[in-house]
Design a protein around this motif. Structure first.
Motif, mmCIF file in Angstrom:
data_model
loop_
_atom_site.group_PDB
_atom_site.id
_atom_site.type_symbol
_atom_site.label_atom_id
_atom_site.label_comp_id
_atom_site.label_asym_id
_atom_site.label_seq_id
_atom_site.Cartn_x
_atom_site.Cartn_y
_atom_site.Cartn_z
ATOM 1 N N VAL A 212 0.852 -1.188 0.000
ATOM 2 C CA VAL A 212 0.000 0.000 0.000
ATOM 3 C C VAL A 212 0.894 1.247 0.000
ATOM 4 N N ILE A 284 -9.200 -2.245 -1.065
ATOM 5 C CA ILE A 284 -8.431 -1.062 -1.442
ATOM 6 C C ILE A 284 -8.709 -0.675 -2.889
ATOM 7 N N ASP A 289 -4.573 4.172 -5.110
ATOM 8 C CA ASP A 289 -3.353 3.869 -4.361
ATOM 9 C C ASP A 289 -2.145 3.924 -5.291
#
Ligand SMILES: O=C(O)CCC(=O)C(=O)O
Ligand SMILES: [Fe+2]
Length: 303
Positions: A212, A284, A289
């Motif tokens: 991440v 996510i 990201d």
């Protein structure tokens, strides 16, 4: 008192468990002995356990809540959704979609928000030679990293992606679509504390795309290193199957891989039950990201 005998099979993981008939409920003393051995040896091999699907479910449920395989709702036993068939035997004349299940290092169901606590796999048919499964000890992987790397990975989160299952793109297109929809990329911590042993472990896998906040480019060399390290031969136990072996692994503290080291014209037929793990991670948005950390966006910002 109980007659359970535990014999270690390798240094890193693996022990055989004899003196117990898994068709019957375990006594408290047996359950305690087996659970302790499971936490110590991570992979338990129970030879000569000719269980029916229902008996496999009943055995597994003594260690927690059995999964119904709703995240990958294919190749379940027609009468028992808890039992996944990992098999190269054709289904309705078509090649089985689970004939190549588990061909890269992974832990089960890490592409969900409840990675499995454990899995129990029962061998019903096997090729003459090969079709082995290897397991790697993730405590050893963590403990043998240098303090500098441990410090670096301590707060990292890894994006687990179902599409990185080896051979995923060769599956049936409709199933691919459904599996992606049910399992969007999910971030889990790279260092986890095992809820039962309280020990830290390296929660990595070949089904991780990136970390991440880091681009794939940045992540890949670190991922390659961590996966190579975690699966070092010294940390591995290799199981050579016999029919009616039941192998139960601690899915939080190990990785495993199913080797294609056999003649595919011979049948290999396994039944698997998994235990629901504790909730972990969050879904996510990969595009957001990635755009934050990527080299391309950095270059775009300066141009
Ligand atoms: O077939 C095997 O040996 C293991 C396949 C696998 O990864 C699994 O059942 O979780
Ligand atoms: Fe697996």
């Amino acid at each position: 008192m109980n007659n359970v005998k535990i014999n270690p099979l390798a240094y890193a993981a693996g022990a055989s468990v004899t003196g117990v008939d898994l068709r019957k409920p375990l006594t408290n003393a047996e359950l305690e002995a087996v659970t302790k051995a499971w936490h110590n040896h991570l992979v338990l091999v129970f030879p000569e356990q000719n269980l029916t699907p229902q008996e496999l479910i009943d055995f597994t449920s003594q260690f927690g809540q059995v999964e119904r395989n709703d995240n990958v709702p294919y190749y379940r036993h027609p009468e028992f959704p808890e039992v996944l068939l990992v098999s190269n035997k054709p289904v309705d004349g078509k090649p089985s979609q689970t004939r190549n299940t588990g061909r890269n290092w992974h832990a089960d169901l890490t592409y969900t928000d409840r990675p499995a606590k454990g899995s129990a796999l029962l061998c019903k048919e096997k090729p003459n030679v090969g079709g082995d499964t290897m397991f790697a000890n993730l405590y050893m992987a963590y403990d043998t990293l240098s303090p500098v790397i441990r410090n670096f990975i301590d707060t990292l989160e890894a994006v687990h992606d179902i599409t990185l299952i080896k051979g995923f793109s060769r599956r049936d297109p409709a199933q691919i679509e459904e599996m992606r929809r049910l399992n969007p990329p999910i971030a889990h911590p790279v260092v986890r504390i095992h809820p039962e042993t309280d020990k830290k472990l390296l929660f990595i896998s070949e089904r991780v795309r990136n970390f991440v906040g880091m681009s794939e480019e940045e992540s890949q060399p670190i991922l390659d290193f961590l996966n190579r390290h975690a699966t070092s031969p010294e940390f591995v136990f290799r199981h050579r199957w016999s029919v009616n072996d039941l192998v139960m692994w601690d899915n939080r503290a190990t990785l495993h891989v199913a080797l294609a080291d056999f003649d595919q014209s011979q049948s290999r037929h396994m039944m698997r039950c998994s235990l629901l793990g504790e909730r972990s991670g969050y879904v996510i948005n990969v595009d957001e990201d990635q755009s934050a950390g990527s080299l391309k966006s950095a270059l775009a910002a300066v141009s």
